[in-house]
Design an enzyme around this catalytic site. Structure first.
Site, PDB file in Angstrom:
ATOM      1  N   PHE A 132     -28.820 -12.724  -1.305  1.00  0.00           N
ATOM      2  CA  PHE A 132     -29.028 -14.167  -1.245  1.00  0.00           C
ATOM      3  C   PHE A 132     -28.362 -14.804  -2.469  1.00  0.00           C
ATOM      4  O   PHE A 132     -28.433 -14.258  -3.572  1.00  0.00           O
ATOM      5  CB  PHE A 132     -30.521 -14.480  -1.202  1.00  0.00           C
ATOM      6  CG  PHE A 132     -30.799 -15.933  -0.935  1.00  0.00           C
ATOM      7  CD1 PHE A 132     -30.607 -16.462   0.340  1.00  0.00           C
ATOM      8  CD2 PHE A 132     -31.209 -16.776  -1.942  1.00  0.00           C
ATOM      9  CE1 PHE A 132     -30.838 -17.809   0.594  1.00  0.00           C
ATOM     10  CE2 PHE A 132     -31.441 -18.129  -1.693  1.00  0.00           C
ATOM     11  CZ  PHE A 132     -31.260 -18.648  -0.423  1.00  0.00           C
ATOM     12  N   ASP A 203     -36.419  -8.304  -4.120  1.00  0.00           N
ATOM     13  CA  ASP A 203     -36.683  -9.653  -3.645  1.00  0.00           C
ATOM     14  C   ASP A 203     -37.336  -9.529  -2.270  1.00  0.00           C
ATOM     15  O   ASP A 203     -36.718  -9.016  -1.332  1.00  0.00           O
ATOM     16  CB  ASP A 203     -35.367 -10.444  -3.578  1.00  0.00           C
ATOM     17  CG  ASP A 203     -35.567 -11.908  -3.187  1.00  0.00           C
ATOM     18  OD1 ASP A 203     -36.571 -12.229  -2.516  1.00  0.00           O
ATOM     19  OD2 ASP A 203     -34.692 -12.722  -3.536  1.00  0.00           O
ATOM     20  N   TYR A 228     -42.862 -19.926   0.685  1.00  0.00           N
ATOM     21  CA  TYR A 228     -42.743 -20.860   1.809  1.00  0.00           C
ATOM     22  C   TYR A 228     -42.149 -20.271   3.076  1.00  0.00           C
ATOM     23  O   TYR A 228     -41.925 -20.993   4.037  1.00  0.00           O
ATOM     24  CB  TYR A 228     -41.977 -22.115   1.394  1.00  0.00           C
ATOM     25  CG  TYR A 228     -40.583 -21.931   0.823  1.00  0.00           C
ATOM     26  CD1 TYR A 228     -39.497 -21.663   1.645  1.00  0.00           C
ATOM     27  CD2 TYR A 228     -40.347 -22.053  -0.539  1.00  0.00           C
ATOM     28  CE1 TYR A 228     -38.224 -21.511   1.122  1.00  0.00           C
ATOM     29  CE2 TYR A 228     -39.081 -21.910  -1.079  1.00  0.00           C
ATOM     30  CZ  TYR A 228     -38.018 -21.646  -0.244  1.00  0.00           C
ATOM     31  OH  TYR A 228     -36.766 -21.498  -0.761  1.00  0.00           O
ATOM     32  N   LYS A 229     -41.874 -18.989   3.108  1.00  0.00           N
ATOM     33  CA  LYS A 229     -41.343 -18.393   4.331  1.00  0.00           C
ATOM     34  C   LYS A 229     -42.507 -17.789   5.132  1.00  0.00           C
ATOM     35  O   LYS A 229     -43.309 -18.521   5.699  1.00  0.00           O
ATOM     36  CB  LYS A 229     -40.276 -17.362   3.972  1.00  0.00           C
ATOM     37  CG  LYS A 229     -39.044 -17.995   3.292  1.00  0.00           C
ATOM     38  CD  LYS A 229     -38.020 -16.936   2.911  1.00  0.00           C
ATOM     39  CE  LYS A 229     -36.851 -17.529   2.161  1.00  0.00           C
ATOM     40  NZ  LYS A 229     -36.025 -18.422   3.013  1.00  0.00           N
ATOM     41  N   ARG A 377     -29.526 -17.259  13.559  1.00  0.00           N
ATOM     42  CA  ARG A 377     -30.635 -16.458  13.021  1.00  0.00           C
ATOM     43  C   ARG A 377     -31.940 -16.887  13.678  1.00  0.00           C
ATOM     44  O   ARG A 377     -32.274 -18.062  13.700  1.00  0.00           O
ATOM     45  CB  ARG A 377     -30.718 -16.665  11.513  1.00  0.00           C
ATOM     46  CG  ARG A 377     -31.752 -15.819  10.842  1.00  0.00           C
ATOM     47  CD  ARG A 377     -31.737 -16.031   9.337  1.00  0.00           C
ATOM     48  NE  ARG A 377     -32.472 -17.221   8.949  1.00  0.00           N
ATOM     49  CZ  ARG A 377     -32.804 -17.507   7.688  1.00  0.00           C
ATOM     50  NH1 ARG A 377     -32.441 -16.697   6.699  1.00  0.00           N
ATOM     51  NH2 ARG A 377     -33.474 -18.594   7.409  1.00  0.00           N
TER      52      ARG A 377
END
Lengths: 406, 406
Positions: A132, A203, A228-229, A377
């Protein structure tokens, strides 16, 4: 254009009927007409959050004011209460988790700490070339800050194992690739890294809450994650840093601050770190964001993470199987590994017009994500998605593609 | 014990009658029975915040989900909208302000940036020995991270001017001392620092929103501030970093991250900084905290900061005058300068039993703060306090002290 009136296959209905997680769907306030396949970007609103936010604002802040830091609301320990809920999801002890700051800032803190305990003289930071962006940028930026003496060795994530050589100081990896959904072998790579004396940072942005993670059992050194995921903490929710207990007293703290002090209100001139991982969060707890995250984490209170994983694999397998016929007639390429151990909780395809296709899907209420340059995705969250949702989503994708999109 | 039925003096009533800010009191949801003299620790709840938070949670997050990053809610630019509101209060251009992260993290980013543009070879960080702990800790920690080559020269804040010598790389000061309320000469010290080639960082925690600040006009290099004190953004609200426009392209960024990239969703492997100060915020915007801060800042929309300052001085002068008789009969020592130019918007006294005295005051609904070791601190916020409040507060303080506290 394919008609979308095809009845739901009985085998999928049967899977939903015996779903042990079927009850948790009611905990989320999903808008009508939407199939939400983007909980790996922003988890949806848990039904307990609005009332919790209102209470935090009107009662804790408005009525109790400054007294809430130490009174009934006990804001001072709110990060610890969130850490305790997180601990079970990632196989950690609560005192090993520092909740606060953005994920990016946590990557910075983790990397500075890991470099500080890596064997002297090693100058290589090994990472995934497709990691990322923030993870890559943080490493570049920290290296610049420290004088540029480190080498960021960025290689394809299929080649990590053979690059774990004894010159590697720190290996910085995201367990699940945000584009392809490929899942790395956290336990195996950690063991290999340790065998050559390297320090690991994982991560967990696309791991925590999506499937069981066992940081303690695998011996991982550091980890960071996103609120927040899959944890559904809300937009820009606080992130977290995991520091294995054995490193707490030796890992250097990059950003010292008053809230990381052993005695916050002593206001001493010299910094004495707090006993646990709290030492790694320098500033005042983000109470509103933490309150939302704290409430949302209750979604996991009575669920077994093994059930989450089993359902996740079933949802993603079902999706790939239902998508299979489309690959024959459209320029779609599956980029997510089909082997269960090698994928997280998303499925991605390349498509030359991915951006436009996702735009049309979103307009139909099938919300996934486009990722550059050409990735469609789709994230699957067992807490609120059913096999019926998967089936309806594929009906919609078929309609868009067969309809001639873009 | 003094009776608290003494009528409000006519001169104070007259001051309130002609107060141009009297109307803003209704904008704050203060609990009944409380005189809140701690807005410099946690500003109270602005009446627009609960509805804004509910909207952000239920509509923007719950209904619109991921679409709010770029849709009507436009979360991506929420930090910029907050920066635009802040700009007027601190004499900055909006693109010079990066909103996000805690104040502590912002001190870290500011110091790393300032050291990066300081004249080569200088190794001294000059600061106030009584600076807020986080500012001292950040400097100690960053020095440790960078190998320990810097000297943190911490001296009394009355002696800053004579210590601005040509070996000083960076001078890190808080404009208003959090304990004594002493206000430093931001403009004069900045000019002196520049005369010897030093770079300035001003912590505006107790300045922004309390009185006019003119960063642009004074030529300050960097500044940081806190969202939850005089700006009323709520507990743990996002802080901010000011970088003078002339430094934007040369000041190094310590923490690189995806949200500081020029093209966030390009997800490039190389970091290219965003054009303005946004480059200094690496992670995802804290939407809930930012929404509360954004709403609360509307309290300043139609007020003149000169009116704020004039009323602040009137409130603090009145308080000191009314407290004067108590100093003769109690072990109270005024530690706030009486000269208007030398104080911010608070008044503090030493008392050997300050902790206990503040406990009793709080129990009576007169909420100030205790600060170690022996400080009674009273903050005065012109947006919601009147001279009558000041008078009633002193009646209560008299009652507690004359009643034999502790």
């Amino acid at each position: 254009m394919t008609l979308t009136t095809t009845p739901l296959p009985a085998d999928l209905l049967a899977l939903d009927t015996r779903d042990p997680l079927a009850h948790t769907r009611a905990d989320f306030l999903l808008p009508p007409g939407v199939i939400y396949l983007d909980g790996n970007s922003l988890g949806p609103l848990h039904r307990s959050v609005p009332a919790r936010l209102a209470h935090a604002a009107q009662h804790e802040w408005g009525d109790q004011l400054i007294r809430s830091w130490t009174g009934d609301a006990d804001w001072m320990h709110l990060p610890d209460r969130v850490a305790a809920k997180l601990a079970r999801l990632i196989g950690a002890q609560p005192h090993e988790i520092a909740v606060g700051d953005s994920t990016s800032v946590n990557v910075f803190k983790a990397l500075a700490a890991a470099l500080g305990i890596a064997p002297a003289g090693r100058r290589v930071i090994l990472t995934d070339a497709d990691n990322f962006p923030t993870d890559l940028y943080v490493a570049q930026g920290l290296n610049a800050l420290l004088g540029g003496g480190y080498e960021l060795r960025a290689i394809p994530n299929t080649e990590i194992a053979q690059h774990l050589t004894p010159d590697v100081a720190v290996v910085l990896l995201t367990e699940v690739d945000y584009r392809t959904g490929r899942r790395l072998d956290l336990g195996g790579l950690t063991a290999q890294a340790h065998a050559v004396g390297s320090v690991t940072i994982w991560d967990l942005a696309h791991s925590a809450g999506a499937f069981p993670v066992d940081l303690g059992g695998t011996g991982a050194d550091f980890a960071v994650g996103c609120g927040y995921k899959f944890l559904n903490g809300g937009p820009g929710a606080p992130g977290y840093l995991y520091v294995a207990g054995r490193h707490l007293d030796s890992a250097p703290i990059a950003i010292w601050g008053w809230m990381g002090h052993a005695d916050v209100f002593e206001m001493a001139r010299e910094f004495i770190p707090a006993p646990g991982a709290r030492r790694f969060v320098p500033g005042t707890p983000q109470v509103l964001g933490l309150s939302a995250l704290d409430a949302a984490l209750d979604a996991f209170a009575d669920v077994d993470m093994q059930d989450i994983r089993a359902k996740s694999l079933s949802l993603t397998s079902t999706f790939m199987a239902l998508m299979e016929p489309l690959l024959a007639r459209h320029p779609l390429e599956l980029v997510t590994p089909t082997a269960p151990d090698e994928r997280g909780s998303q499925v991605s395809y390349r498509h030359p017009h991915a951006r436009e296709v996702m735009g049309q899907l979103t307009a139909r209420g099938i919300i996934g994500d486009f990722r550059t340059p050409d990735i469609l995705r789709f994230g699957f969250t067992p807490l609120y998605l059913s096999h019926a949702d998967v089936w309806h989503a594929v009906q919609g994708i078929s309609a868009v593609l067969d309809g001639g999109a873009p």
